[in-house]
Design a protein around this motif. Sequence first.
Motif, PDB file in Angstrom:
ATOM      1  N   LEU A 167      -2.174   0.200  -1.026  1.00 45.86           N
ATOM      2  CA  LEU A 167      -0.858   0.829  -0.849  1.00 45.86           C
ATOM      3  C   LEU A 167       0.194  -0.222  -0.511  1.00 45.86           C
ATOM      4  O   LEU A 167       1.311  -0.204  -1.040  1.00 45.86           O
ATOM      5  CB  LEU A 167      -0.947   1.887   0.244  1.00 45.86           C
ATOM      6  CG  LEU A 167       0.294   2.729   0.528  1.00 45.86           C
ATOM      7  CD1 LEU A 167      -0.109   4.144   0.955  1.00 45.86           C
ATOM      8  CD2 LEU A 167       1.175   2.109   1.624  1.00 45.86           C
ATOM      9  N   GLY A 168      -0.163  -1.150   0.384  1.00 44.97           N
ATOM     10  CA  GLY A 168       0.763  -2.220   0.737  1.00 44.97           C
ATOM     11  C   GLY A 168       1.084  -3.120  -0.436  1.00 44.97           C
ATOM     12  O   GLY A 168       2.235  -3.540  -0.619  1.00 44.97           O
ATOM     13  N   LEU A 169       0.075  -3.424  -1.255  1.00 40.35           N
ATOM     14  CA  LEU A 169       0.316  -4.245  -2.448  1.00 40.35           C
ATOM     15  C   LEU A 169       1.261  -3.530  -3.413  1.00 40.35           C
ATOM     16  O   LEU A 169       2.144  -4.146  -4.013  1.00 40.35           O
ATOM     17  CB  LEU A 169      -1.011  -4.556  -3.150  1.00 40.35           C
ATOM     18  CG  LEU A 169      -1.942  -5.536  -2.436  1.00 40.35           C
ATOM     19  CD1 LEU A 169      -3.285  -5.614  -3.154  1.00 40.35           C
ATOM     20  CD2 LEU A 169      -1.304  -6.932  -2.369  1.00 40.35           C
ATOM     21  N   GLY A 170       1.066  -2.220  -3.563  1.00 43.69           N
ATOM     22  CA  GLY A 170       1.950  -1.450  -4.434  1.00 43.69           C
ATOM     23  C   GLY A 170       3.383  -1.468  -3.940  1.00 43.69           C
ATOM     24  O   GLY A 170       4.329  -1.600  -4.737  1.00 43.69           O
ATOM     25  N   ALA A 171       3.575  -1.351  -2.622  1.00 44.67           N
ATOM     26  CA  ALA A 171       4.918  -1.371  -2.052  1.00 44.67           C
ATOM     27  C   ALA A 171       5.573  -2.736  -2.180  1.00 44.67           C
ATOM     28  O   ALA A 171       6.785  -2.846  -2.369  1.00 44.67           O
ATOM     29  CB  ALA A 171       4.861  -0.956  -0.586  1.00 44.67           C
ATOM     30  N   ALA A 172       4.771  -3.796  -2.086  1.00 44.65           N
ATOM     31  CA  ALA A 172       5.321  -5.152  -2.169  1.00 44.65           C
ATOM     32  C   ALA A 172       5.647  -5.541  -3.604  1.00 44.65           C
ATOM     33  O   ALA A 172       6.704  -6.130  -3.878  1.00 44.65           O
ATOM     34  CB  ALA A 172       4.331  -6.150  -1.572  1.00 44.65           C
ATOM     35  N   LEU A 173       4.755  -5.222  -4.535  1.00 45.23           N
ATOM     36  CA  LEU A 173       4.929  -5.656  -5.926  1.00 45.23           C
ATOM     37  C   LEU A 173       5.749  -4.677  -6.757  1.00 45.23           C
ATOM     38  O   LEU A 173       6.288  -5.045  -7.794  1.00 45.23           O
ATOM     39  CB  LEU A 173       3.555  -5.866  -6.574  1.00 45.23           C
ATOM     40  CG  LEU A 173       2.689  -6.944  -5.927  1.00 45.23           C
ATOM     41  CD1 LEU A 173       1.313  -7.003  -6.596  1.00 45.23           C
ATOM     42  CD2 LEU A 173       3.367  -8.312  -6.016  1.00 45.23           C
ATOM     43  N   ARG A 174       5.794  -3.405  -6.338  1.00 49.75           N
ATOM     44  CA  ARG A 174       6.582  -2.372  -7.019  1.00 49.75           C
ATOM     45  C   ARG A 174       6.176  -2.198  -8.479  1.00 49.75           C
ATOM     46  O   ARG A 174       6.989  -1.821  -9.314  1.00 49.75           O
ATOM     47  CB  ARG A 174       8.074  -2.680  -6.913  1.00 49.75           C
ATOM     48  CG  ARG A 174       8.568  -2.776  -5.478  1.00 49.75           C
ATOM     49  CD  ARG A 174      10.056  -2.957  -5.396  1.00 49.75           C
ATOM     50  NE  ARG A 174      10.522  -2.907  -4.009  1.00 49.75           N
ATOM     51  CZ  ARG A 174      11.808  -2.886  -3.659  1.00 49.75           C
ATOM     52  NH1 ARG A 174      12.747  -2.928  -4.595  1.00 49.75           N
ATOM     53  NH2 ARG A 174      12.156  -2.819  -2.396  1.00 49.75           N
ATOM     54  N   SER A 175       4.959  -2.502  -8.787  1.00 49.08           N
ATOM     55  CA  SER A 175       4.439  -2.395 -10.153  1.00 49.08           C
ATOM     56  C   SER A 175       3.016  -1.883 -10.081  1.00 49.08           C
ATOM     57  O   SER A 175       2.178  -2.485  -9.396  1.00 49.08           O
ATOM     58  CB  SER A 175       4.479  -3.750 -10.854  1.00 49.08           C
ATOM     59  OG  SER A 175       3.669  -3.759 -12.016  1.00 49.08           O
ATOM     60  N   VAL A 176       2.729  -0.786 -10.776  1.00 49.18           N
ATOM     61  CA  VAL A 176       1.381  -0.233 -10.752  1.00 49.18           C
ATOM     62  C   VAL A 176       0.376  -1.191 -11.381  1.00 49.18           C
ATOM     63  O   VAL A 176      -0.637  -1.532 -10.755  1.00 49.18           O
ATOM     64  CB  VAL A 176       1.341   1.151 -11.439  1.00 49.18           C
ATOM     65  CG1 VAL A 176      -0.102   1.645 -11.554  1.00 49.18           C
ATOM     66  CG2 VAL A 176       2.184   2.152 -10.653  1.00 49.18           C
ATOM     67  N   PRO A 177       0.620  -1.698 -12.607  1.00 48.33           N
ATOM     68  CA  PRO A 177      -0.346  -2.655 -13.186  1.00 48.33           C
ATOM     69  C   PRO A 177      -0.470  -3.927 -12.358  1.00 48.33           C
ATOM     70  O   PRO A 177      -1.571  -4.461 -12.185  1.00 48.33           O
ATOM     71  CB  PRO A 177       0.232  -2.949 -14.583  1.00 48.33           C
ATOM     72  CG  PRO A 177       1.145  -1.806 -14.878  1.00 48.33           C
ATOM     73  CD  PRO A 177       1.706  -1.395 -13.556  1.00 48.33           C
ATOM     74  N   GLY A 178       0.663  -4.427 -11.850  1.00 48.07           N
ATOM     75  CA  GLY A 178       0.632  -5.656 -11.065  1.00 48.07           C
ATOM     76  C   GLY A 178      -0.162  -5.489  -9.781  1.00 48.07           C
ATOM     77  O   GLY A 178      -0.937  -6.370  -9.397  1.00 48.07           O
ATOM     78  N   ALA A 179       0.018  -4.353  -9.108  1.00 48.53           N
ATOM     79  CA  ALA A 179      -0.697  -4.116  -7.854  1.00 48.53           C
ATOM     80  C   ALA A 179      -2.189  -3.900  -8.103  1.00 48.53           C
ATOM     81  O   ALA A 179      -3.026  -4.364  -7.319  1.00 48.53           O
ATOM     82  CB  ALA A 179      -0.101  -2.909  -7.136  1.00 48.53           C
ATOM     83  N   ILE A 180      -2.529  -3.206  -9.189  1.00 46.23           N
ATOM     84  CA  ILE A 180      -3.950  -3.023  -9.516  1.00 46.23           C
ATOM     85  C   ILE A 180      -4.596  -4.368  -9.804  1.00 46.23           C
ATOM     86  O   ILE A 180      -5.699  -4.664  -9.332  1.00 46.23           O
ATOM     87  CB  ILE A 180      -4.112  -2.064 -10.721  1.00 46.23           C
ATOM     88  CG1 ILE A 180      -3.712  -0.641 -10.321  1.00 46.23           C
ATOM     89  CG2 ILE A 180      -5.564  -2.080 -11.221  1.00 46.23           C
ATOM     90  CD1 ILE A 180      -3.731   0.345 -11.478  1.00 46.23           C
TER      91      ILE A 180
END
Length: 256
Positions: A167-180
């Motif tokens: 969840l934190g990675l998603g909030a920081a990167l703001r990209s679903v593919p990038g965070a995955i």
Amino acid sequence: MTTPAITPSRVLRSEWHKLRTVRSTWITVLTSVALLLGVGILMGTTYTSGGGDSDVDTVVLTLYGSQLGGIALAVLGILVTAGEYATGMIRATLTAVPSRLPVLWAKATVYTATVFTLSFLAALLTFLTAQVFLSDTDQAASLTDDGVLAAVAGNAAGVTLLGLIALGLGAALRSVPGAIGAFVGGVLIVPEILGMLPYDVMDTVVRYFPTQAAGVLGSATPLPDAPSPGAAFLALLLWAAAALAVPALLLGRRDV
């Protein structure tokens, strides 16, 4: 007409409403439960006493599926944050809550409470179901045995904290593919690579990486050369706190 005041409880209610009404929530949760229960039943029905898995901790054996189910819940964590940026809904959310940080904390709180509760119930059901098939084997166990219930709860806690990192990675990167990609590469793959390096210090460091720490929490018996459950839990908490601290710092410095 007076505009209602923005309070923590109202922000929490808003995030809870969004989480439970989005189709992706149900898809990822049901996928996680199906993988956990399916693998648990498979392990129970195919296990034979004295085989290659006879020395595996019984909770670990029955909850093998949490490794796959946890990935589905990590994707849910990413969708909770980065998914809003993908749809553009984040503009409305941050306009309604201009101080911004309460939104992140509310998302993390709602996600943690929901995922831990569902993960614990699913792990409990899986363990009990698998034990129906394991009752006549050397892996027979009950929830009242030493460490078993704590390990089932620890498994749920580990899965939840890994998802909170996502969840934190998603909030920081703001990209679903990038965070995955960052979650799979940074959390799942990098520790395996570091563990292959011929340095003793790397073995010590890797033991406190998220997936390794989560594995300690989900075992009813102490794992060899592993940190204590308390140390593993603290390590996971620190990883999750760090993953949330980055987007918390960036929220006030970035445009929507």
